[in-house]
Scaffold this motif. Structure first.
Motif, PDB file in Angstrom:
ATOM      1  N   HIS A   1       0.831  -1.207   0.000  1.00  0.00           N
ATOM      2  CA  HIS A   1       0.000   0.000   0.000  1.00  0.00           C
ATOM      3  C   HIS A   1       0.871   1.264   0.000  1.00  0.00           C
ATOM      4  O   HIS A   1       1.656   1.498   0.896  1.00  0.00           O
ATOM      5  CB  HIS A   1      -0.927  -0.008   1.223  1.00  0.00           C
ATOM      6  CG  HIS A   1      -1.867   1.141   1.266  1.00  0.00           C
ATOM      7  ND1 HIS A   1      -2.493   1.554   2.425  1.00  0.00           N
ATOM      8  CD2 HIS A   1      -2.298   1.994   0.297  1.00  0.00           C
ATOM      9  CE1 HIS A   1      -3.254   2.588   2.164  1.00  0.00           C
ATOM     10  NE2 HIS A   1      -3.152   2.879   0.887  1.00  0.00           N
TER      11      HIS A   1
ATOM     12  N   ASP B   1     -10.704  11.339   0.319  1.00  0.00           N
ATOM     13  CA  ASP B   1     -10.213  10.001   0.636  1.00  0.00           C
ATOM     14  C   ASP B   1     -11.128   9.286   1.624  1.00  0.00           C
ATOM     15  O   ASP B   1     -11.345   8.077   1.516  1.00  0.00           O
ATOM     16  CB  ASP B   1      -8.799  10.082   1.212  1.00  0.00           C
ATOM     17  CG  ASP B   1      -7.732   9.872   0.145  1.00  0.00           C
ATOM     18  OD1 ASP B   1      -8.088   9.673  -1.022  1.00  0.00           O
ATOM     19  OD2 ASP B   1      -6.541   9.896   0.490  1.00  0.00           O
TER      20      ASP B   1
ATOM     21  N   THR C   1     -14.090   8.085  -0.432  1.00  0.00           N
ATOM     22  CA  THR C   1     -13.766   6.943  -1.277  1.00  0.00           C
ATOM     23  C   THR C   1     -13.626   5.668  -0.451  1.00  0.00           C
ATOM     24  O   THR C   1     -14.134   4.606  -0.834  1.00  0.00           O
ATOM     25  CB  THR C   1     -12.460   7.201  -2.051  1.00  0.00           C
ATOM     26  OG1 THR C   1     -12.586   8.408  -2.808  1.00  0.00           O
ATOM     27  CG2 THR C   1     -12.148   6.066  -2.993  1.00  0.00           C
ATOM     28  N   LYS C   2     -12.939   5.773   0.684  1.00  0.00           N
ATOM     29  CA  LYS C   2     -12.748   4.602   1.540  1.00  0.00           C
ATOM     30  C   LYS C   2     -14.073   4.140   2.147  1.00  0.00           C
ATOM     31  O   LYS C   2     -14.293   2.940   2.350  1.00  0.00           O
ATOM     32  CB  LYS C   2     -11.740   4.898   2.648  1.00  0.00           C
ATOM     33  CG  LYS C   2     -11.414   3.674   3.505  1.00  0.00           C
ATOM     34  CD  LYS C   2     -10.243   3.929   4.412  1.00  0.00           C
ATOM     35  CE  LYS C   2      -9.960   2.707   5.291  1.00  0.00           C
ATOM     36  NZ  LYS C   2      -9.694   1.491   4.503  1.00  0.00           N
TER      37      LYS C   2
ATOM     38  N   GLN D   1     -14.241   0.798   1.031  1.00  0.00           N
ATOM     39  CA  GLN D   1     -13.640   0.183   2.209  1.00  0.00           C
ATOM     40  C   GLN D   1     -12.270  -0.427   1.927  1.00  0.00           C
ATOM     41  O   GLN D   1     -11.363   0.266   1.521  1.00  0.00           O
ATOM     42  CB  GLN D   1     -14.634  -0.787   2.829  1.00  0.00           C
ATOM     43  CG  GLN D   1     -15.961  -0.092   3.138  1.00  0.00           C
ATOM     44  CD  GLN D   1     -16.673  -0.564   4.365  1.00  0.00           C
ATOM     45  OE1 GLN D   1     -16.317  -1.544   4.999  1.00  0.00           O
ATOM     46  NE2 GLN D   1     -17.722   0.163   4.728  1.00  0.00           N
ATOM     47  N   GLU D   2     -12.101  -1.739   2.091  1.00  0.00           N
ATOM     48  CA  GLU D   2     -10.769  -2.335   2.021  1.00  0.00           C
ATOM     49  C   GLU D   2     -10.323  -2.694   0.603  1.00  0.00           C
ATOM     50  O   GLU D   2      -9.199  -3.166   0.417  1.00  0.00           O
ATOM     51  CB  GLU D   2     -10.714  -3.590   2.897  1.00  0.00           C
ATOM     52  CG  GLU D   2     -10.947  -3.309   4.377  1.00  0.00           C
ATOM     53  CD  GLU D   2     -10.027  -2.218   4.916  1.00  0.00           C
ATOM     54  OE1 GLU D   2      -8.811  -2.264   4.630  1.00  0.00           O
ATOM     55  OE2 GLU D   2     -10.525  -1.314   5.612  1.00  0.00           O
TER      56      GLU D   2
ATOM     57  N   GLY E   1     -10.320   1.734  -2.873  1.00  0.00           N
ATOM     58  CA  GLY E   1     -10.766   2.598  -1.793  1.00  0.00           C
ATOM     59  C   GLY E   1      -9.642   3.157  -0.947  1.00  0.00           C
ATOM     60  O   GLY E   1      -9.870   3.996  -0.074  1.00  0.00           O
ATOM     61  N   GLN E   2      -8.420   2.714  -1.195  1.00  0.00           N
ATOM     62  CA  GLN E   2      -7.287   3.153  -0.384  1.00  0.00           C
ATOM     63  C   GLN E   2      -6.667   4.437  -0.948  1.00  0.00           C
ATOM     64  O   GLN E   2      -6.742   4.698  -2.140  1.00  0.00           O
ATOM     65  CB  GLN E   2      -6.223   2.056  -0.326  1.00  0.00           C
ATOM     66  CG  GLN E   2      -6.750   0.708   0.130  1.00  0.00           C
ATOM     67  CD  GLN E   2      -7.426   0.780   1.484  1.00  0.00           C
ATOM     68  OE1 GLN E   2      -6.842   1.264   2.451  1.00  0.00           O
ATOM     69  NE2 GLN E   2      -8.665   0.321   1.566  1.00  0.00           N
ATOM     70  N   SER E   3      -6.034   5.207  -0.098  1.00  0.00           N
ATOM     71  CA  SER E   3      -5.394   6.442  -0.547  1.00  0.00           C
ATOM     72  C   SER E   3      -4.184   6.128  -1.418  1.00  0.00           C
ATOM     73  O   SER E   3      -3.489   5.122  -1.210  1.00  0.00           O
ATOM     74  CB  SER E   3      -4.959   7.290   0.651  1.00  0.00           C
ATOM     75  OG  SER E   3      -3.911   6.642   1.356  1.00  0.00           O
TER      76      SER E   3
END
Length: 412
Positions: A42, A140, A143-144, A148-149, A153-155
């Motif tokens: 990530h 962010d 979006t998350k 979610q996971e 959805g992650q930055s």
């Protein structure tokens, strides 16, 4: 003139000759971004982008920075969810220099442990800066909350924990797996000849080897929870909306019109209703982020906590109005002219032209021309807009994210 060629190793080269300008813009595009990261990786796409500026076998980091600045040029890069781009803009006389610098960074970066630790600290400071910018942070959070996971959805920048854990071995492995010929597009626009572009690209990039690692990108599951992040700030920052559609969906041009009418400019419904008529917000706009197999439609507003319920109420009223009654003939005509004018005016900048070429090829494997976009927008009808509004604006899928000093009391 527009040309598309392939080098012997598979790298695609897009050239647009524009003889009436003095500059040239070059972009080296890679089809990898934060969406392609897994688990411990990530933030690695963004980290790798930073590391390519830290020195090569031939140039120090300072020499990379100085090489184009001293001739009045620019060099930079950016990472997105689905791609990364390294670009330069110079006078056409300095095309060879700019391409050489980009190729050197792209192919010969050292990734030393000393530079890695320095850049790790730089990125950690970037994360802190970003978290201190609530009007960006809320996007962010939004979006998350929706995805979610899922990697989508992650930055893009990663988290403090993930950035602290990324090793040199991870960076090198990620580079070797993703920075391969089939995953690279060289896009050039400006006062340059196709033959010169191909000669330079073949000379400098022919040694790039490797095969693209197949990866199945699944459609992310959408959630409809709400989210609040506490920040000791004066304003309440809101993002609300619904899952959108992929970039190449048949309804994308109708959605472009819808987005423009709802919150795409100073004359849009939300700007007029929320800011001009009631003075409830300084900044309010709508947006659609389209990806290869999914999308996200949203509305941003910055307002005071006590005004947040009224702002959300106006937004939902306008959404319902478009969903139930559509847009007017005047709105449709004006929006088409606005989109057409904005797009054609943007083509006067060679950087914009290069970006359009590179993104189109790396994301869609073909060049979507401005003429194709304009013609498609001009064919949109009121019925098309009403149809996409009904498709997207489903109350049960509404998501609201907020950043501020107190949780907004919303009547939904």
């Amino acid at each position: 003139m527009l040309y598309k060629d392939n080098l012997a190793n598979g790298i695609r080269v897009i050239t647009e000759e524009i003889p009436f300008v003095h500059s040239v813009s070059i972009g080296i595009w890679v089809g990898t971004g934060s969406r392609h990261e897994e688990g411990a990786d990530h933030g690695i796409s963004h980290f790798l982008e930073h590391m390519l500026f830290k020195g090569t076998k031939n140039r120090t980091a300072k020499q990379i920075a100085e090489s184009l600045e001293i001739v009045g040029g620019q060099i930079n890069a950016f990472t997105s969810k689905e791609y990364t781009c390294y670009y330069a803009k110079v006078l056409n006389d300095h095309f060879d220099l700019a391409l050489d610098v980009l190729a050197d960074m792209f192919l010969n970066s050292l990734f030393t442990l000393e530079d890695l630790e320095k850049e790790r600290n730089v990125i950690l400071e970037e994360i802190k800066m970003y978290e201190d910018t609530p009007d960006e942070l809320v996007h962010d959070v939004y979006t998350k909350t929706v995805w979610q996971e899922d990697p989508l959805g992650q930055s893009i920048i990663g988290t403090v924990n993930s950035v602290e854990e990324i090793s040199r071995e991870q960076l090198v492995s990620y580079y070797q797996n993703h920075y391969v010929p089939q995953n690279v597009v060289i896009a050039v626009a400006g006062n340059i000849k196709r033959d010169l572009v191909l000669k330079g690209a073949e000379t400098l990039f022919s040694k790039l080897k490797g095969n693209k690692v197949p990866k199945i990108i699944t459609i992310p599951q959408s959630f409809n929870e709400n989210a609040f992040v506490y920040k000791e700030i004066e304003q309440m920052h809101l993002c609300l909306g619904f899952p959108g559609i992929p970039s190449l969906d048949d309804d994308i041009y109708a959605l472009t019109v819808l987005n423009n009418v709802l919150g795409g400019g100073l004359s849009s419904r939300l700007f007029q209703k929320v800011r001009e008529e009631r003075g409830l917000s300084y900044s309010i706009y709508s947006f659609h982020s389209g990806f290869s197999n999914s999308g996200l439609f949203g509305i941003y507003a910055g307002t005071s906590a006590q005004n947040a319920p009224e702002v959300v109420e106006i937004i939902l009223e306008q959404i319902d109005d478009i969903k139930n009654r559509g847009i007017t003939k005047e709105e449709l005509a004006n929006t088409k002219e606005h989109i057409k004018g904005t797009m054609l005016l943007s083509l006067e900048n060679v950087g914009n032209r290069m970006n359009r070429l590179g993104k189109s090829e790396i994301c869609y494997d073909r060049i979507i021309t401005p003429e194709e976009v304009v013609n498609s927008v001009l064919q949109v009808t009121n019925e098309d807009v009403a149809q996409i509004a009904h498709k997207l604006f489903v109350k049960e899928k509404l998501v609201i994210a907020a950043v501020g000093a107190e949780k907004p009391q919303l009547n939904l």
